[in-house]
Every structure is written in structure tokens, then in C-alpha cells.
Write an enzyme that holds these catalytic residues in place. Structure first.
Site, mmCIF file in Angstrom:
data_model
loop_
_atom_site.group_PDB
_atom_site.id
_atom_site.type_symbol
_atom_site.label_atom_id
_atom_site.label_comp_id
_atom_site.label_asym_id
_atom_site.label_seq_id
_atom_site.Cartn_x
_atom_site.Cartn_y
_atom_site.Cartn_z
ATOM 1 N N HIS A 139 0.844 -1.194 0.000
ATOM 2 C CA HIS A 139 0.000 0.000 0.000
ATOM 3 C C HIS A 139 0.883 1.248 0.000
ATOM 4 C CE1 HIS A 139 -3.884 -1.981 1.812
ATOM 5 N NE2 HIS A 139 -3.537 -2.469 0.635
ATOM 6 N N CYS A 143 -1.923 -0.690 7.547
ATOM 7 C CA CYS A 143 -1.115 0.531 7.459
ATOM 8 C C CYS A 143 -1.166 1.303 8.773
ATOM 9 C CB CYS A 143 -1.593 1.397 6.300
ATOM 10 S SG CYS A 143 -1.271 0.632 4.691
ATOM 11 N N CYS A 190 -5.905 1.641 5.998
ATOM 12 C CA CYS A 190 -6.478 0.376 6.462
ATOM 13 C C CYS A 190 -5.805 -0.012 7.776
ATOM 14 C CB CYS A 190 -6.275 -0.720 5.413
ATOM 15 S SG CYS A 190 -4.573 -1.293 5.252
ATOM 16 N N GLU A 208 1.030 3.816 1.901
ATOM 17 C CA GLU A 208 1.594 4.200 3.200
ATOM 18 C C GLU A 208 2.810 3.339 3.553
ATOM 19 O OE1 GLU A 208 -1.559 3.408 2.398
ATOM 20 O OE2 GLU A 208 -2.949 4.050 3.964
HETATM 21 ZN ZN LIG Z 1 -3.274 0.052 3.857
#
Ligand SMILES: [Zn+2]
Length: 164
Positions: A68, A101, A98, A70
Site C-alpha cells: 500500500h 497501514c 487500512c 503508506e
Molecule cells: Zn493500507
């Protein structure tokens, strides 16, 4: 997210620098879409006024479910600073993080998170889960959401509409 947080005027809580960094994150989201046909989410990590990490979604490209935006930004910053702790850093991300992260940010001791659009499917800053804002952690993160939210959400909507 409790009612107090929602009641805060989102614009008032953000500075001009916040806006500039979120614009950069939006550019990275566009890059994810245009260069790699990835879901358009971008992230910028800032420490003491300097950008120390950039990231965008690369799950498909890297065959990596953890890639992801992040995580990519945290990894880049950790490598650059040769430190797994990023105390006091601010992470800007175009979409509400999410749980994965959120926990990575807490492990990294990120001080503040600013996100754009809320994520009603996996958001962990209060939309679905409270991972990022839970008072059970030893480390607390300041969280501000809604900065350039419409731009971020539009990018995502257009992306998914085009793929259908
Ligand atoms: Zn995430």
C-alpha cells in the site's frame, strides 16, 4: 470516530503545508494509475519539514499484498533515515488508512496522519475500524481526515468506473 471529531471543521485543522503535501500525495496517486494501472492512492511522509518518503499503491506491480502507498512511504523513509522509528513524522495519504497501514504507522511511531477521502470499506481511522485512533495503544497518533477528500475520492471513483 466519535462525534467530537466529526464536528471539527476539517479545513480549519490544516495548514498550507498540509495542503501542499496532500497535493503531492494526489500526484503520486495519479502516477500509480497512469504508470502502473494501480488503484490511485498516494502517500507522502514528512519529518521536520522535509519529505523523507514517497509511496503509491504497487500491489499488482510488486506482487505484494502489503504494498500500500503508506507502507511504501514508510519503507522509503526508514531506508533513507536508516531508522525504523519515524518519531514525530507526519504521513499524508489520499485515502483513509487500512488496519495494516495503521499498525505500521503506530509501530513506526508516526506522530500525525492526515488523510483525504474516508474509506467506508476498510478505513481504520474510524470509518470501519478504530485501529489508528484506539486509546489502547501506548503510542497515540494525531489524526486529521478530509483534506482534499473530494479530489481523492474522484480519482478512485473514476478509476473503478473506467475498469468496469
Ligand atoms: Zn493500507
Amino acid at each position: 470516530m466519535n462525534e467530537d471529531v466529526i464536528a471539527v471543521d476539517p479545513i480549519a485543522a490544516f495548514s498550507v503545508d498540509d495542503m501542499l503535501h496532500m497535493r503531492r500525495a494526489l500526484q503520486l496517486a495519479e502516477h500509480a494509475r497512469d504508470a502502473e494501472n494501480e488503484v490511485p492512492v498516494g502517500a507522502v511522509l514528512v519529518l521536520d519539514g522535509d519529505i523523507v518518503g514517497l509511496g503509491w499503491n504497487r500491489n499488482i506491480t510488486l506482487h505484494d499484498p502489503t504494498a500500500h502507498a503508506e507502507i511504501q512511504a514508510l519503507r522509503a523513509a526508514g531506508e533513507k533515515l536508516a531508522n525504523h522509528r519515524l518519531s514525530g513524522a507526519t504521513l499524508y495519504v489520499t485515502l483513509e488508512p487500512c488496519s495494516m497501514c495503521a499498525m505500521a504507522m503506530i509501530h513506526a511511531r508516526v506522530g500525525r496522519v492526515v488523510y483525504g477521502a474516508a474509506d467506508p470499506k476498510t478505513g481504520a481511522a474510524g470509518s470501519v475500524f478504530d485501529t489508528l485512533v484506539s486509546e489502547k495503544h501506548n503510542h497515540r497518533v494525531d489524526v486529521g481526515g478530509g483534506l482534499l477528500a473530494e479530489e481523492s475520492a474522484t480519482l478512485l471513483r473514476q478509476f473503478f468506473r473506467a475498469r468496469r
